[in-house]
Write an enzyme that holds these catalytic residues in place. Structure first.
Site: not given
Ligand code: ASP
Length: 313
Positions: A220-221, A187, A169, A223, A50, A197-199
């Site tokens: 979250t999820g 995150t 996140t 990005g 995490s 990589r940037v989400g």
């Molecule tokens: N949203 C974050 C990202 O894509 C990852 C996450 O929340 O699981 O960097």
């Protein structure tokens, strides 16, 4: 006067909510409370997959962190992305907001800014996180090869799956006793992401958006899917237009599903939460994300499961 409230993503959001509620009880503003909450999770290296130090690194084994925050009263915001060796990236995002005319600093330059601001450089790895990375790359362990066996597809989301083992996140939204909203998102991004990589998380409007005149929203999820639909700004604008936080989050999930469908990629893997100035809470996720979120009012902290929205909804 509204009752102070904080909501935060995932079960580890409980400790964020507890820390933020303590700050709100002392009369701190929503933004500072949300930051205290986010930092509690950044500091917890036991959360291995995490947020913060000790979490899962990129494909080259480097841990880089992203964060942003936004003040609903003034729309002031700050963000940092792809920062290595700095522990408290949400606090660093606040310095960007307060000490520079900019919103987002990235990479090495963000690290230099952190040093200039007195943040210590630290080693972000734990014995457990190094072992976990090596276990995930058995070929590297055996042959000493530099390339992972299966790179993330160049089009981003198509083979990225978010499950309880690789999401990263904490998004914290608070409402203070004066009726102002504040939010923070921090995150380490997706586990084993491509370097650089940037989400969505440090992108204002994607991972977070907070406006007293509309509401606060966070994500979250995956990005890439959240950026594609401008998820948090979309939710805030729905609330501005009269939708409840719950309705707005569900609409964002429908939009993410539709966007994934247009690209032939189902299902979308995203989750959203939202809070308005009256203290109404909303949360929704796309199918099979098993998204849970923590809600704190007074001394009570509850963990709730979000409604899931499938591609046919
Ligand atoms: N949203 C974050 C990202 O894509 C990852 C996450 O929340 O699981 O960097």
């Amino acid at each position: 006067m509204p009752e102070p409230i904080t909501i935060a993503t995932w079960p580890f959001g409980r400790s964020a909510v507890q820390a933020a509620m303590k700050a709100l009880a002392k009369g701190e503003p929503a933004l500072d409370a949300a930051l205290a909450g986010a930092q509690a999770v950044e500091d917890d290296t036991s959360i291995r997959n995490s947020v913060g130090f000790g979490s899962l690194p990129d494909r080259l084994g480097r841990l880089t962190l992203d964060a942003c925050l936004m003040d609903g009263r003034t729309l002031a915001c700050g963000a940092v992305a792809c920062v290595e060796h700095i522990r408290h990236v949400a606090a660093l995002a606040k310095r960007v907001m307060e000490k520079t005319p900019h919103v987002l600093l990235v990479g090495e330059a963000a690290k230099w800014f952190a040093l200039q601001q007195g943040f210590p450089l630290e080693v972000p790895y734990t014995a457990e996180s190094i072992k976990e990375w090596l276990d995930a790359h058995p070929d590297l362990k055996k042959k000493g090869e530099k390339q992972p066996e299966k790179p993330i597809a160049a089009d981003g989301a198509s083979d990225i799956n978010v499950n309880e083992f690789n999401h990263d996140t904490v998004t914290v939204l608070s409402l203070d006793a004066k009726g102002h909203l504040g939010g923070v998102c921090t995150t380490s991004g997706l586990a084993y992401k491509l370097p650089g990589r940037v989400g969505d998380s440090p992108i204002i409007g994607a991972g977070l958006y907070v406006d007293d005149e509309a509401g606060a929203a966070g994500a979250t999820g995956v990005g890439e899917e959240i950026i594609r639909i401008g998820g948090s700004l979309f939710i805030a604008e729905q609330m501005r237009g009269g939708k409840s936080p719950q309705e707005a989050c569900e609409l964002a999930c429908k939009r993410a599903n539709a966007a994934a469908g247009r690209r032939g990629v189902h299902p979308a893997r995203v989750a959203f939460l939202a809070l308005d100035r009256k203290g109404n809470v909303g949360a929704a996720a796309t199918e099979k994300t098993n998204f849970q979120y923590a809600v704190g009012r007074g001394e009570k902290v509850e963990l709730l499961k979000a409604k899931e929205i499938g591609p046919t909804a």
